[in-house]
Design a protein around this motif. Structure first.
Motif, PDB file in Angstrom:
ATOM      1  N   VAL A  51      14.528  67.918  56.441  1.00  0.00           N
ATOM      2  CA  VAL A  51      15.080  66.631  56.009  1.00  0.00           C
ATOM      3  C   VAL A  51      16.257  66.850  55.049  1.00  0.00           C
ATOM      4  N   ASN A  52      17.312  66.052  55.193  1.00  0.00           N
ATOM      5  CA  ASN A  52      18.455  66.181  54.284  1.00  0.00           C
ATOM      6  C   ASN A  52      18.290  65.383  52.991  1.00  0.00           C
ATOM      7  N   TYR A  53      17.834  64.134  53.119  1.00  0.00           N
ATOM      8  CA  TYR A  53      17.707  63.291  51.924  1.00  0.00           C
ATOM      9  C   TYR A  53      16.257  62.835  51.768  1.00  0.00           C
ATOM     10  N   TYR A  85      20.551  47.754  54.627  1.00  0.00           N
ATOM     11  CA  TYR A  85      21.873  48.073  54.077  1.00  0.00           C
ATOM     12  C   TYR A  85      22.622  49.066  54.965  1.00  0.00           C
ATOM     13  N   LEU A  86      21.905  50.042  55.472  1.00  0.00           N
ATOM     14  CA  LEU A  86      22.553  50.999  56.373  1.00  0.00           C
ATOM     15  C   LEU A  86      23.107  50.281  57.602  1.00  0.00           C
ATOM     16  N   LYS A  87      22.345  49.325  58.101  1.00  0.00           N
ATOM     17  CA  LYS A  87      22.818  48.566  59.258  1.00  0.00           C
ATOM     18  C   LYS A  87      24.031  47.720  58.881  1.00  0.00           C
ATOM     19  N   TYR A  88      23.979  47.150  57.690  1.00  0.00           N
ATOM     20  CA  TYR A  88      25.111  46.343  57.197  1.00  0.00           C
ATOM     21  C   TYR A  88      26.374  47.209  57.109  1.00  0.00           C
ATOM     22  N   LEU A  89      26.174  48.472  56.709  1.00  0.00           N
ATOM     23  CA  LEU A  89      27.320  49.377  56.598  1.00  0.00           C
ATOM     24  C   LEU A  89      27.859  49.787  57.968  1.00  0.00           C
ATOM     25  N   GLY A  90      27.120  49.428  59.020  1.00  0.00           N
ATOM     26  CA  GLY A  90      27.614  49.703  60.351  1.00  0.00           C
ATOM     27  C   GLY A  90      26.923  50.855  61.065  1.00  0.00           C
ATOM     28  N   TYR A  91      25.913  51.435  60.437  1.00  0.00           N
ATOM     29  CA  TYR A  91      25.209  52.541  61.080  1.00  0.00           C
ATOM     30  C   TYR A  91      24.232  52.013  62.126  1.00  0.00           C
ATOM     31  N   ILE A 100      16.963  61.001  56.621  1.00  0.00           N
ATOM     32  CA  ILE A 100      16.288  60.456  55.439  1.00  0.00           C
ATOM     33  C   ILE A 100      14.774  60.441  55.637  1.00  0.00           C
ATOM     34  N   HIS A 101      14.078  60.921  54.624  1.00  0.00           N
ATOM     35  CA  HIS A 101      12.617  60.774  54.622  1.00  0.00           C
ATOM     36  C   HIS A 101      12.234  60.022  53.357  1.00  0.00           C
ATOM     37  N   GLY A 102      11.502  58.942  53.525  1.00  0.00           N
ATOM     38  CA  GLY A 102      11.127  58.133  52.373  1.00  0.00           C
ATOM     39  C   GLY A 102       9.633  58.037  52.192  1.00  0.00           C
ATOM     40  N   PRO A 154      25.541  61.185  57.173  1.00  0.00           N
ATOM     41  CA  PRO A 154      24.565  61.402  58.246  1.00  0.00           C
ATOM     42  C   PRO A 154      24.931  62.624  59.083  1.00  0.00           C
ATOM     43  N   ILE A 155      23.919  63.158  59.761  1.00  0.00           N
ATOM     44  CA  ILE A 155      24.134  64.342  60.598  1.00  0.00           C
ATOM     45  C   ILE A 155      25.045  63.993  61.776  1.00  0.00           C
ATOM     46  N   ASN A 156      24.721  62.889  62.446  1.00  0.00           N
ATOM     47  CA  ASN A 156      25.575  62.408  63.530  1.00  0.00           C
ATOM     48  C   ASN A 156      26.332  61.187  63.037  1.00  0.00           C
ATOM     49  N   PRO A 157      27.667  61.265  62.991  1.00  0.00           N
ATOM     50  CA  PRO A 157      28.454  60.153  62.450  1.00  0.00           C
ATOM     51  C   PRO A 157      28.061  58.830  63.105  1.00  0.00           C
TER      52      PRO A 157
END
Length: 491
Positions: free
Chosen positions: A267-269, A55-61, A239-241, A19-22
């Motif tokens: 957008v990065n991803y 999943y991103l939230k699960y990873l702690g983001y 992320i853009h989906g 991510p851009i901001n950790p």
RNA sequence: GGUCGGUUGGCCGAGUGGCUAGGCAGCGGUCUGCAAAACCGCGUACGGCGGUUCGAAUCCGCCAUCGACCUCCA
């Protein structure tokens, strides 16, 4: 936050997610155009990006998830001609356009709730961001990549392509686009057939029009996403989906607009889900296989043999990888339904497992495989396969053929809580359970079955079978166990 | 026509150059008064033809076929 790998359409490769901001992730996903009931096609991106969000939230983001509501600016026919979709529907139903928007926004949200899709952090609507879109158009004009003609503003693709590359996302070459443009005649007031409207003039007979520096009109079809994504997520964002069908021209145009406005890619991803087919065919209104979610949940479409629960649909979609096409059929859905039941049943058994000093099953191994599956580009089908390996273990312990210690039991419990409920977002149907009525109701069934146990002890098979068969006629499934019985009511 | 992506056992659906995906259905067995559930075992699949390789379903080429996008579409 381990090594999460995600496929980036821009590079056509799986990439390590950074991510851009950790610690923070900004994600934007193209939402529905609210001019009709939500259908099967809407469920896949919603569930795919719900999975990513979870999943991103699960990873702690800390995730800011923006999913727009398009309530203006998408035209029915040719890109720059014809009626606005919302306005068209409003005319047909003799309603205010905003009534149409409200009605279908409500039903979309209701369907998403049924599918246990978490609400996004922000759900901005295009009509609520006209000022931002006008600013976006102005920025494109200022940077020289958009021009005004007859109170409309168009994006100058040719000029853009002479400096930047137009087509980097979809792999298209500008020359090919020229030679493949179907309808060069409809170029009209545009400099080139490839140019697209970013602001469109609207005559007084249009209901949905707003004042702008270029007169009354409405924003073009790609403008809202550029304006709203960067307003809430900054630029660039992570992320853009969206669905694969939006790759060209929509997302390609968004990149060009972003570069025109900000001087760099927005957008990065880029993440795209694949599409759904029905019995091997593309879903289309003209093909008669267009299934609304309400029809699916109620079983009221002619192609459906029965109703399928929202969780069955969700599980079915998650059993395929998000980048693979997925075919809907009654047979496949019914297979998913049974599999899901088995999974849920095993999960409810974890608490009651007999604890031993030693484990003969490898719980940490399953956990590691589950983590690896999700870290590898959200491979939910592999994850589910490993969860079923765990189901076998649970059943085996329950059957007395394997043993589990208390540490492994706790780990197993956490594994299924995390993955089945929190990440895959599956939830057992709990409707009606837990109420006072249902408690008493259950006690009555228990009473009958206890009578049956007595009959069985007396080898009074006729009474025992009568109780079971009568209950079966009422929709109960009765199963004998070593020291008693289990029952459930089939809906 | 252009671009991209598929083609896996009865059905769905993963996947990797050599090591069992998984689910559903089916078959055999254990258990059961019977049944259901569960457990154990079984089926040995990768569109076709060539090529690379000690070895390919997995890499390359050609062919066939399906689909998506190129026009609003999730």
């Amino acid at each position: 936050m381990g090594d999460f790998i995600i496929y980036n359409t821009l590079s056509r490769k799986k990439e390590l997610f950074k991510p851009i901001n950790p610690g923070h992730v900004g994600m934007y996903v193209c939402g529905p155009t609210v001019y009709g009931e939500a259908h099967l096609g809407h469920s896949r991106p919603a569930i795919t990006f719900d999975l990513l969000f979870r999943y991103l939230k699960y990873l702690g983001y800390k995730v800011r998830y923006v999913r727009n509501i398009t309530d203006v600016g998408h035209l029915v026919n040719d890109a720059d001609e014809g009626d606005d979709k919302v306005e068209g529907k409003a005319k047909v139903e003799e309603l205010e356009p905003m009534e149409i928007v409200q009605r279908y926004t409500n039903s979309y949200r209701r369907n998403m709730l049924q599918l246990n899709v978490l609400p996004p952090s922000i759900e901005p609507s295009a009509s609520g961001h006209i000022i931002e879109q006008i600013e976006t158009v102005q920025q494109m004009i200022n940077s020289g990549f958009a021009y005004e003609v007859n109170n409309s503003v168009y994006f100058d693709v040719e000029k853009y392509a002479s400096i930047h590359s137009y087509g980097i996302l979809s792999g298209r070459k500008i020359e090919d686009l020229y030679s493949n443009t179907r309808d060069l005649d409809s170029q009209g007031e545009k400099k080139s057939g490839l140019d697209f409207a970013v602001w469109k003039n609207a005559t007084p007979d249009h209901i949905m029009r707003w004042p702008s520096p270029w007169g009354y009109g409405f924003p073009g079809w790609h403008t809202e996403c550029t304006a709203m994504s960067t307003k809430y997520l900054g630029e660039p964002f992570d992320i853009h989906g969206g669905g694969l069908d939006l790759l060209f021209p929509h997302h390609e145009a968004e990149i060009a607009q972003g570069v025109a406005c900000f001087g760099h890619s927005p957008v990065n991803y880029w993440v795209h889900n694949n599409l759904i087919t029905i019995n091997g065919q593309k879903m289309g209104k003209s093909l008669g296989n267009f299934i609304n979610l309400d029809q699916l949940f109620a079983g009221t479409h002619q192609l459906l043999e029965k109703a399928y629960s929202p969780m069955c649909i969700r599980f079915f979609i998650l059993q395929a990888h998000y980048r693979s096409p997925l075919d809907f059929s009654n047979e496949a859905l019914q297979a998913a339904e049974k599999g899901l039941e088995r999974l849920f049943k095993a999960v409810t058994m974890i608490d009651g497992l007999k604890i031993s000093d030693q484990s003969t099953i490898d719980v940490p191994g399953v956990i590691e495989k589950c983590d690896n599956a999700m870290n590898d580009d959200l491979n939910s089908p592999i994850l589910i396969a490993h969860l079923f390996d765990g189901v076998k273990m649970i059943n085996s312990v329950n059957d007395g053929k394997s043993t589990i210690n208390s540490i492994d039991q706790a780990m197993l419990k956490k594994l299924y809580n995390d993955y089945v409920f929190d990440i895959l977002g599956l939830q057992p149907d709990i409707s009606g359970a837990g109420t006072e009525n249902s408690k008493v109701f259950g006690q009555v069934v228990d009473l009958l079955l206890n009578l049956r146990i007595v009959a069985k002890k007396n080898k009074d098979w006729s009474t025992s079978d009568k109780i079971r068969n009568s209950l079966a006629d009422l929709g109960f499934i009765v199963k004998d166990t070593k020291d008693g019985f289990e029952w459930e009511l089939k809906g």
